[in-house]
Design a protein around this motif. Structure first.
Motif, PDB file in Angstrom:
ATOM      1  N   GLU A 162     -21.806-109.209 -20.349  1.00 32.17           N
ATOM      2  CA  GLU A 162     -20.723-108.314 -19.928  1.00 32.17           C
ATOM      3  C   GLU A 162     -20.059-108.825 -18.657  1.00 32.17           C
ATOM      4  O   GLU A 162     -18.833-108.804 -18.542  1.00 32.17           O
ATOM      5  N   SER A 163     -20.861-109.297 -17.712  1.00 28.37           N
ATOM      6  CA  SER A 163     -20.306-109.838 -16.465  1.00 28.37           C
ATOM      7  C   SER A 163     -19.405-111.031 -16.752  1.00 28.37           C
ATOM      8  O   SER A 163     -18.320-111.150 -16.179  1.00 28.37           O
ATOM      9  N   LEU A 217     -16.128-109.825 -18.286  1.00 28.17           N
ATOM     10  CA  LEU A 217     -15.327-109.159 -17.266  1.00 28.17           C
ATOM     11  C   LEU A 217     -14.674-110.176 -16.337  1.00 28.17           C
ATOM     12  O   LEU A 217     -13.491-110.068 -16.011  1.00 28.17           O
ATOM     13  N   THR A 220     -21.730-103.688 -14.693  1.00 28.27           N
ATOM     14  CA  THR A 220     -22.093-104.299 -15.972  1.00 28.27           C
ATOM     15  C   THR A 220     -23.590-104.152 -16.196  1.00 28.27           C
ATOM     16  O   THR A 220     -24.354-103.937 -15.255  1.00 28.27           O
ATOM     17  N   ILE A 238     -16.506-101.868 -11.026  1.00 23.67           N
ATOM     18  CA  ILE A 238     -16.999-101.929 -12.401  1.00 23.67           C
ATOM     19  C   ILE A 238     -18.431-102.436 -12.408  1.00 23.67           C
ATOM     20  O   ILE A 238     -18.758-103.446 -11.786  1.00 23.67           O
ATOM     21  N   THR A 255     -13.936-100.900 -21.577  1.00 24.29           N
ATOM     22  CA  THR A 255     -13.441-101.712 -22.695  1.00 24.29           C
ATOM     23  C   THR A 255     -13.687-101.093 -24.054  1.00 24.29           C
ATOM     24  O   THR A 255     -13.098-101.522 -25.037  1.00 24.29           O
ATOM     25  N   ARG A 272     -18.397 -97.947 -15.809  1.00 20.95           N
ATOM     26  CA  ARG A 272     -19.223 -98.875 -16.601  1.00 20.95           C
ATOM     27  C   ARG A 272     -18.310 -99.763 -17.446  1.00 20.95           C
ATOM     28  O   ARG A 272     -17.299 -99.314 -17.971  1.00 20.95           O
ATOM     29  N   TYR A 273     -18.703-101.009 -17.613  1.00 18.15           N
ATOM     30  CA  TYR A 273     -17.923-101.966 -18.402  1.00 18.15           C
ATOM     31  C   TYR A 273     -17.681-101.438 -19.816  1.00 18.15           C
ATOM     32  O   TYR A 273     -16.576-101.510 -20.332  1.00 18.15           O
ATOM     33  N   SER A 274     -18.715-100.875 -20.430  1.00 16.38           N
ATOM     34  CA  SER A 274     -18.582-100.386 -21.807  1.00 16.38           C
ATOM     35  C   SER A 274     -17.617 -99.209 -21.887  1.00 16.38           C
ATOM     36  O   SER A 274     -16.932 -99.034 -22.893  1.00 16.38           O
TER      37      SER A 274
END
Length: 155
Positions: free
Chosen positions: A16-17, A20, A11, A9, A75, A70-72
């Motif tokens: 964001e990190s 996560l 960020t 993943i 989530t 990607r984090y986005s």
């Protein structure tokens, strides 16, 4: 709950990190260094069961590079999700004739608690409460004590 095991993943920023890593720690993942120290990293690899650990690889193979999420994407957009909740509350007010609705959600030590309150001009009043328990971290030793015999984890 989002399954992180085996995922790479990426960020975009420290916020964001941090989110996560909080999610990972809540699911039982261990970090090699402190959570705050890892917030500066932008790529995370989550190794699954039985040894849930988070690593921050410096270089990865081309095959693994294609698996980066990607984090986005994982989530969803937070603002968009909150907008959906507000939209749903407004539609509920319109459908049932309420003038005001308030929704509260709080994180407690062992659970999340929530409350919804609705009021109308004619005196109608609705109130609901809800609880959502957090996952509990448990060791193999505690499981063995509960069942009374040794436990072996296999994959």
């Amino acid at each position: 709950m989002i399954d992180l095991s085996g995922k790479y993943i990426k960020t975009e920023n420290n916020a964001e990190s941090g989110r996560l890593l909080k999610m990972a720690i809540a699911q039982g993942y261990k970090t090699p260094i402190g959570e705050k120290a890892m917030e500066n990293c932008r790529l995370f690899h989550f190794l699954g069961s039985p040894y849930k650990t988070v690593s921050t690889p410096d270089n990865i193979s081309d095959m693994d590079y294609d698996r980066i999420i990607r984090y986005s994407d994982l989530t969803g957009d937070e603002k968009e999700e909150l907008s959906k909740i507000v939209d749903s509350a407004m539609r509920w007010c319109r459908a049932f004739g309420y003038d005001h609705v308030a929704v509260f959600a709080n994180q407690e030590n062992t659970e999340y608690t929530g409350k919804g309150i609705a009021n109308a001009d004619d005196g109608m009043h609705q109130k609901v409460k809800s609880r959502l328990r957090k996952p509990v971290k448990i060791s193999i030793r505690e499981i063995e004590e509960k069942f009374g015999y040794p436990i072996e984890i296999v994959q």
